[in-house]
Motif scaffolding. Sequence first.
Motif: not given
Lengths: 93, 199
Positions: B16-21, B154-157, B180-186, B188-197
């Motif tokens: 099993a591999v640990a993946l970001p959420p 690699p530690h960011l999206y 980043e200025g258009f809907g996506y997170h400023n 972008g940490d995948p482990w905190r699931e920072e996808r969107y603004a």
Amino acid sequence: MNSPIDTSGESALDGSAAAGPFADVFAGDVSAAVVTCGGCRSSAVFAEQHAYLGAPGTVLRCPGCDHVLARLVQTPTEVWLDLSGSSSWRFPL
Amino acid sequence: MAIFTRGFGGRRDPDAVALPPGQHLTEGFPVLSAGPTQYVEPEDWSFTLTTETDEKQTWSWDDLMNLPSEDVEVDIHCVTRWSKLKSRWRGVPVDAFFEDSESEADYVMAHSYGGYTTNLPLEDLLDGKAWVVHEYDDGPIPAEHGGPVRLLVPHLYFWKSAKWLSGFTMMTGDEPGFWEGFGYHNYGDPWREERYAGD
């Protein structure tokens, strides 16, 4: 995001590929809308523009000069729409 | 009411591999771009570091080759929900480009051929956390994957790992890039699931 992912080397699709998410925002088909580029001022119907999907948002670009005509991002709670790169959108009645 | 939850005390799958959420594994390497693939020959490529006082330092391909490169094997995570494990790159740690810099700015705007931009805190690029890479899987980076040179953070999206890298501009204050200025997170940490603004 459920956008189709293009996995080819050349990622530009024709504008029709982006018509769905834009239609959701405009509440109608946008394929025949004439979009004028804010960069080179050339005009073409939406379906003939270049679309980049899942990039990660959707980007519409002018096929003549690659200028960004529009961006669309759908988050779980909102749709973001940026038309600042286009000078006009003309919809046939 | 159940006293024991299913799997309580069970063995973990050793594979099993640990993946970001919210991520799933891919064996391929999807090509996602906000614009047309840029075809830049190595002899035409250059990288310019512009400070907040508009001082510029430029590296050519040959300059890049003369900097110490290292092999990197990292997991990468795309905000479109695919993750690719143990991707293999070779490149120069970003630290090398700041050895002679007198910049005191804390933020960086990465620029690409073709006009793409993405913003990062400088501290996320230093101390061996990011690379300017010029090889993928023991060969030149294919143009569709950002060659000849791309950023690898690699530690960011992965939208932060700008393809067709052409330069950094130092910023005293944080400013959003293309997404980043258009809907996506400023950030972008995948482990905190920072996808969107707002995530």
